[in-house]
Design an enzyme around this catalytic site. Structure first.
Site, PDB file in Angstrom:
ATOM      1  N   GLU A  65       0.825  -1.210   0.000  1.00 46.09           N
ATOM      2  CA  GLU A  65       0.000   0.000   0.000  1.00 46.09           C
ATOM      3  C   GLU A  65       0.865   1.268   0.000  1.00 46.09           C
ATOM      4  O   GLU A  65       0.429   2.325   0.427  1.00 46.09           O
ATOM      5  CB  GLU A  65      -0.933  -0.012   1.214  1.00 46.09           C
ATOM      6  CG  GLU A  65      -1.944  -1.147   1.142  1.00 46.09           C
ATOM      7  CD  GLU A  65      -2.908  -1.185   2.323  1.00 46.09           C
ATOM      8  OE1 GLU A  65      -4.115  -1.306   2.078  1.00 46.09           O
ATOM      9  OE2 GLU A  65      -2.435  -1.101   3.467  1.00 46.09           O
ATOM     10  N   HIS A  81      -0.898   4.225   8.598  1.00 47.83           N
ATOM     11  CA  HIS A  81      -2.143   3.610   8.108  1.00 47.83           C
ATOM     12  C   HIS A  81      -2.402   2.360   8.930  1.00 47.83           C
ATOM     13  O   HIS A  81      -1.551   1.456   8.978  1.00 47.83           O
ATOM     14  CB  HIS A  81      -2.026   3.255   6.626  1.00 47.83           C
ATOM     15  CG  HIS A  81      -3.118   2.347   6.136  1.00 47.83           C
ATOM     16  ND1 HIS A  81      -4.454   2.603   6.368  1.00 47.83           N
ATOM     17  CD2 HIS A  81      -3.061   1.186   5.432  1.00 47.83           C
ATOM     18  CE1 HIS A  81      -5.175   1.634   5.816  1.00 47.83           C
ATOM     19  NE2 HIS A  81      -4.355   0.759   5.256  1.00 47.83           N
ATOM     20  N   HIS A  83      -5.568  -0.578  10.546  1.00 46.59           N
ATOM     21  CA  HIS A  83      -6.906  -1.164  10.441  1.00 46.59           C
ATOM     22  C   HIS A  83      -7.517  -1.191  11.845  1.00 46.59           C
ATOM     23  O   HIS A  83      -8.081  -2.192  12.268  1.00 46.59           O
ATOM     24  CB  HIS A  83      -6.827  -2.577   9.860  1.00 46.59           C
ATOM     25  CG  HIS A  83      -6.244  -2.640   8.481  1.00 46.59           C
ATOM     26  ND1 HIS A  83      -5.995  -3.825   7.822  1.00 46.59           N
ATOM     27  CD2 HIS A  83      -5.847  -1.670   7.623  1.00 46.59           C
ATOM     28  CE1 HIS A  83      -5.475  -3.589   6.634  1.00 46.59           C
ATOM     29  NE2 HIS A  83      -5.374  -2.275   6.494  1.00 46.59           N
ATOM     30  N   TYR A  92      -8.886  17.809  21.452  1.00 48.23           N
ATOM     31  CA  TYR A  92      -7.699  17.167  20.904  1.00 48.23           C
ATOM     32  C   TYR A  92      -7.966  16.494  19.571  1.00 48.23           C
ATOM     33  O   TYR A  92      -7.078  16.395  18.725  1.00 48.23           O
ATOM     34  CB  TYR A  92      -7.096  16.184  21.911  1.00 48.23           C
ATOM     35  CG  TYR A  92      -6.211  16.878  22.901  1.00 48.23           C
ATOM     36  CD1 TYR A  92      -4.869  17.117  22.615  1.00 48.23           C
ATOM     37  CD2 TYR A  92      -6.717  17.359  24.105  1.00 48.23           C
ATOM     38  CE1 TYR A  92      -4.047  17.774  23.505  1.00 48.23           C
ATOM     39  CE2 TYR A  92      -5.912  18.033  25.007  1.00 48.23           C
ATOM     40  CZ  TYR A  92      -4.579  18.239  24.707  1.00 48.23           C
ATOM     41  OH  TYR A  92      -3.773  18.911  25.585  1.00 48.23           O
ATOM     42  N   HIS A 128     -12.094  -0.185   5.609  1.00 49.40           N
ATOM     43  CA  HIS A 128     -10.658  -0.458   5.526  1.00 49.40           C
ATOM     44  C   HIS A 128      -9.906   0.152   6.707  1.00 49.40           C
ATOM     45  O   HIS A 128      -9.364  -0.579   7.524  1.00 49.40           O
ATOM     46  CB  HIS A 128     -10.135   0.091   4.187  1.00 49.40           C
ATOM     47  CG  HIS A 128      -8.740  -0.288   3.867  1.00 49.40           C
ATOM     48  ND1 HIS A 128      -8.240  -0.270   2.583  1.00 49.40           N
ATOM     49  CD2 HIS A 128      -7.693  -0.668   4.642  1.00 49.40           C
ATOM     50  CE1 HIS A 128      -6.963  -0.644   2.580  1.00 49.40           C
ATOM     51  NE2 HIS A 128      -6.613  -0.880   3.829  1.00 49.40           N
TER      52      HIS A 128
END
Length: 215
Positions: free
Chosen positions: A77, A96, A98, A123, A163
């Site tokens: 990816e 990135h 999951h 925040y 995703h």
């Protein structure tokens, strides 16, 4: 950048990757991390690597054209990262994951695709801001990079449908902290669904954005 500095960055990626894994923010071989180098290249976690068991010496180093210089083959990816970097020259790192609660939000049918999670905390606004939803693409589909590229210039984080999140930051630590803040706010959002929670007002959001600009 010296080889000593690059190796130190690899060590930090491995340490933070293990922390994310140990706390259940990613699992198996899912998730990937990258850091932009001073020469325009990148460090990226390898394909099919577990963030909880990274060997720093095997983290991929790429030149500015994406050619592998040393380490293992980078994440499949990688195009998500390069798309974000192209649109965000001020960003120094990308995470990135999951992560469960963020992915859960990405599966809901009624979220605002322009802003998936309301501004529940200061925040969250300071570290994430508005979070657009990227339509579903099969994992590894390069067209997903084009979809991310269309949003990255205006947003430091995006949520991939069914995703997970892709989050940029000025530094590796900033990207990790923003990803953690996103996951915690996603959990809060799911806990509060149906209870009409009191979020921050537009005026409060504007004040935070003016006082604490992101990258």
């Amino acid at each position: 950048m010296s080889s000593h500095a690059i190796n130190a960055l690899r060590e930090r990626i491995a340490t933070l990757g293990q922390s994310l894994f140990d706390r259940g923010l990613t699992m198996g071989s899912s998730g990937n991390i990258s850091v932009r180098l001073e020469d325009g290249g990148w460090l990226m976690t390898p394909t099919n690597a577990c963030l909880g068991r990274l060997d720093p010496g095997r983290i991929a180093r790429l030149d500015q054209d994406g050619r592998l210089l040393d380490g293992d083959k980078p994440t499949k990816e990688h195009f998500l990262h390069t798309a974000m970097y192209e649109e965000r020259p001020q960003s120094g790192a990308i995470v990135h994951l999951h992560s469960t609660h963020s992915v859960a939000v990405s599966c809901l049918p009624d979220v605002d695709p322009c802003d998936c999670i309301p501004p529940l905390t200061a925040y969250y606004v300071m570290r994430v801001g508005r979070l657009p939803l990227v339509p579903y693409h099969i994992p590894g589909d390069p067209s997903l990079g084009d979809a991310v590229r269309g949003l990255a210039g205006r947003h430091s984080a995006v949520l991939l449908a069914n995703h997970g999140p892709v989050v940029a930051g000025k530094s590796l630590e900033a990207a990790v902290y923003a990803t953690e803040e996103l996951e915690e706010t996603a959990r809060l959002y799911l806990l509060l669904r149906g209870q009409n929670p009191r979020g921050l007002t537009p005026e409060q959001v504007a004040e935070l954005e003016a006082r604490f600009p992101r990258d």
